[in-house]
Each structure stands twice: as structure tokens, then as C-alpha cells.
Design a protein around this motif. Structure first.
Motif, PDB file in Angstrom:
ATOM      1  N   GLN A   3       1.065  -1.066   0.097  1.00  0.00           N
ATOM      2  CA  GLN A   3      -0.119   0.001  -0.565  1.00  0.00           C
ATOM      3  C   GLN A   3       0.883   1.056   0.079  1.00  0.00           C
ATOM      4  O   GLN A   3       1.709   1.357   1.109  1.00  0.00           O
ATOM      5  CB  GLN A   3      -1.479  -0.681   0.828  1.00  0.00           C
ATOM      6  CG  GLN A   3      -1.658   1.158   1.390  1.00  0.00           C
ATOM      7  CD  GLN A   3      -2.849   0.833  -0.114  1.00  0.00           C
ATOM      8  OE1 GLN A   3      -3.229   0.091  -0.194  1.00  0.00           O
ATOM      9  NE2 GLN A   3      -3.355   2.392   0.471  1.00  0.00           N
ATOM     10  N   SER A   4       0.455   2.459  -1.009  1.00  0.00           N
ATOM     11  CA  SER A   4       0.802   2.957  -0.771  1.00  0.00           C
ATOM     12  C   SER A   4       1.574   4.306   0.430  1.00  0.00           C
ATOM     13  O   SER A   4       0.112   3.948   0.439  1.00  0.00           O
ATOM     14  CB  SER A   4       1.336   4.283  -1.695  1.00  0.00           C
ATOM     15  OG  SER A   4       1.398   5.209  -2.127  1.00  0.00           O
ATOM     16  N   LEU A   5       2.127   5.090   0.874  1.00  0.00           N
ATOM     17  CA  LEU A   5       1.829   5.262   1.873  1.00  0.00           C
ATOM     18  C   LEU A   5       1.541   6.871   1.413  1.00  0.00           C
ATOM     19  O   LEU A   5       1.198   7.996   1.884  1.00  0.00           O
ATOM     20  CB  LEU A   5       4.206   6.269   2.721  1.00  0.00           C
ATOM     21  CG  LEU A   5       5.028   5.114   3.235  1.00  0.00           C
ATOM     22  CD1 LEU A   5       5.786   5.541   2.816  1.00  0.00           C
ATOM     23  CD2 LEU A   5       3.773   5.166   4.255  1.00  0.00           C
ATOM     24  N   ASN A   6       1.774   7.320   0.155  1.00  0.00           N
ATOM     25  CA  ASN A   6       1.837   8.492  -0.411  1.00  0.00           C
ATOM     26  C   ASN A   6       0.411   9.185  -0.258  1.00  0.00           C
ATOM     27  O   ASN A   6      -0.503   7.916  -1.142  1.00  0.00           O
ATOM     28  CB  ASN A   6       1.907   9.043  -1.711  1.00  0.00           C
ATOM     29  CG  ASN A   6       3.785   9.027  -1.335  1.00  0.00           C
ATOM     30  OD1 ASN A   6       4.590   9.932  -0.308  1.00  0.00           O
ATOM     31  ND2 ASN A   6       4.747   8.953  -2.216  1.00  0.00           N
ATOM     32  N   THR A   7      -0.697  10.571  -0.820  1.00  0.00           N
ATOM     33  CA  THR A   7      -2.023  10.618  -0.647  1.00  0.00           C
ATOM     34  C   THR A   7      -2.101  11.320  -1.589  1.00  0.00           C
ATOM     35  O   THR A   7      -2.659  11.491  -3.287  1.00  0.00           O
ATOM     36  CB  THR A   7      -2.726  11.163   0.026  1.00  0.00           C
ATOM     37  OG1 THR A   7      -2.082  12.322   0.597  1.00  0.00           O
ATOM     38  CG2 THR A   7      -2.687  10.129   1.610  1.00  0.00           C
ATOM     39  N   LYS A   8      -0.630  12.007  -2.532  1.00  0.00           N
ATOM     40  CA  LYS A   8      -0.207  12.983  -3.538  1.00  0.00           C
ATOM     41  C   LYS A   8       1.189  13.069  -3.798  1.00  0.00           C
ATOM     42  O   LYS A   8       1.854  13.319  -2.747  1.00  0.00           O
ATOM     43  CB  LYS A   8      -0.822  14.100  -2.920  1.00  0.00           C
ATOM     44  CG  LYS A   8      -0.159  15.324  -4.376  1.00  0.00           C
ATOM     45  CD  LYS A   8      -0.584  17.147  -3.344  1.00  0.00           C
ATOM     46  CE  LYS A   8       0.593  16.917  -4.255  1.00  0.00           C
ATOM     47  NZ  LYS A   8       1.462  18.892  -3.168  1.00  0.00           N
ATOM     48  N   GLY A  30       6.194  11.591  -3.140  1.00  0.00           N
ATOM     49  CA  GLY A  30       4.824  12.145  -2.030  1.00  0.00           C
ATOM     50  C   GLY A  30       5.363  12.787  -1.830  1.00  0.00           C
ATOM     51  O   GLY A  30       5.854  13.110  -1.273  1.00  0.00           O
ATOM     52  N   ASP A  31       3.522  13.248  -1.171  1.00  0.00           N
ATOM     53  CA  ASP A  31       4.263  14.029   0.142  1.00  0.00           C
ATOM     54  C   ASP A  31       4.065  13.621   1.689  1.00  0.00           C
ATOM     55  O   ASP A  31       4.152  14.315   2.579  1.00  0.00           O
ATOM     56  CB  ASP A  31       2.570  14.198   0.495  1.00  0.00           C
ATOM     57  CG  ASP A  31       1.435  13.779   1.051  1.00  0.00           C
ATOM     58  OD1 ASP A  31       1.207  12.465  -0.156  1.00  0.00           O
ATOM     59  OD2 ASP A  31       0.447  14.022   0.850  1.00  0.00           O
ATOM     60  N   ARG A  32       4.109  12.199   1.583  1.00  0.00           N
ATOM     61  CA  ARG A  32       4.780  11.506   2.905  1.00  0.00           C
ATOM     62  C   ARG A  32       5.433  10.782   2.700  1.00  0.00           C
ATOM     63  O   ARG A  32       6.491  10.405   3.881  1.00  0.00           O
ATOM     64  CB  ARG A  32       2.875  10.813   3.319  1.00  0.00           C
ATOM     65  CG  ARG A  32       1.977  10.970   3.115  1.00  0.00           C
ATOM     66  CD  ARG A  32       0.873  10.545   4.173  1.00  0.00           C
ATOM     67  NE  ARG A  32      -0.175  11.274   4.119  1.00  0.00           N
ATOM     68  CZ  ARG A  32      -0.925  10.385   4.926  1.00  0.00           C
ATOM     69  NH1 ARG A  32      -1.626   9.409   5.058  1.00  0.00           N
ATOM     70  NH2 ARG A  32      -2.099  11.280   5.054  1.00  0.00           N
ATOM     71  N   GLN A  47      10.102   1.735   1.302  1.00  0.00           N
ATOM     72  CA  GLN A  47       8.998   3.073   1.363  1.00  0.00           C
ATOM     73  C   GLN A  47       9.376   3.430   2.861  1.00  0.00           C
ATOM     74  O   GLN A  47       9.778   3.449   3.562  1.00  0.00           O
ATOM     75  CB  GLN A  47       7.899   2.497   1.713  1.00  0.00           C
ATOM     76  CG  GLN A  47       6.762   2.174   0.863  1.00  0.00           C
ATOM     77  CD  GLN A  47       5.750   1.092   1.159  1.00  0.00           C
ATOM     78  OE1 GLN A  47       5.554   0.980   2.048  1.00  0.00           O
ATOM     79  NE2 GLN A  47       4.985   1.723   0.450  1.00  0.00           N
TER      80      GLN A  47
END
Length: 119
Positions: A3-8, A30-32, A47
Motif C-alpha cells: 500500500q502506498s504511503l503517499n496521498t499526493k 509524494g507528500d508523505r 518505503q
């Protein structure tokens, strides 16, 4: 699959990971956090949240014209080395999340030799 950490997502780029054997995949900024995913094996991923990044170390050659690889040094997990298709663009995207005093150049070959002979 992870699952990706980033939301954007700011940037996705082809890259090579030098963690163990050379693996080809994609880097996602990404943002996170910083994420690397292998193209062939979806279970092979790295990650790194931005809070965990200590230093970004770039190997700079020819006065900044060529950057063959860069490394991300984390606070707990060690150092991860990568090469990207366009490393200048990638490091500019990373600069939005990592303070500029934590983005450093690696020592050149001659600097390493000087340091060895001084001791």
C-alpha cells in the motif's frame, strides 16, 4: 503488493535500486515519503517516510553536470542507494520535503584519498 504511503504524488521516475542485487523499477516522490517499487516483483519495494530521512547524499561529477547516483540515509534503517533516469529533477522534488542542509554531496575519489593519507 504494498500500500502506498503517499496521498499526493509529485513525481514518478524510472530508477535502479542498489540494495542487494540491482533492481529496476520506479521511484515515487509524494507528500508523505519516498517510495521505490520493483517492476517485476511487486513484493520488492522500499518505503521511507520523510520523518525517517536523515540525509540525501548525491554523487556529483563534472561540477554538477552529471549525477550518477544518490543515497538516502535514514535514522534507523541504514543507507539506500539509487540511480534515476533524471536525477536532477528527482533531487529537486526531494528538496521540497528534506531541508537543504540535509542534502549533501558525497566525497570524490580524491577527497577519500586525501582523507586516508592525512590520518
Amino acid at each position: 503488493m504494498a500500500q502506498s504511503l503517499n496521498t499526493k504524488v509529485d513525481l514518478v521516475m524510472d530508477a535502479t535500486s542498489f540494495h542487494g542485487m540491482n533492481n529496476y523499477g520506479k521511484i515515487m516522490i509524494g507528500d508523505r515519503g519516498f517510495e521505490y517499487y520493483n517492476e517485476k516483483k511487486m513484493n520488492d519495494y522500499i518505503q521511507i517516510p520523510w520523518e525517517e530521512v536523515d540525509y540525501v547524499i548525491a554523487s556529483v561529477m563534472f561540477k554538477g553536470k552529471y549525477i550518477p547516483r544518490f543515497a538516502i540515509q535514514t535514522k534507523k534503517s541504514g543507507t539506500f542507494t539509487f540511480a534515476a533516469k533524471n536525477p536532477k529533477e528527482l533531487l529537486r522534488a526531494v528538496r521540497n520535503y528534506v531541508p537543504s542542509d540535509h542534502m549533501v554531496r558525497s566525497l570524490s575519489f580524491f577527497d577519500v584519498l586525501k582523507r586516508a593519507f592525512k590520518k
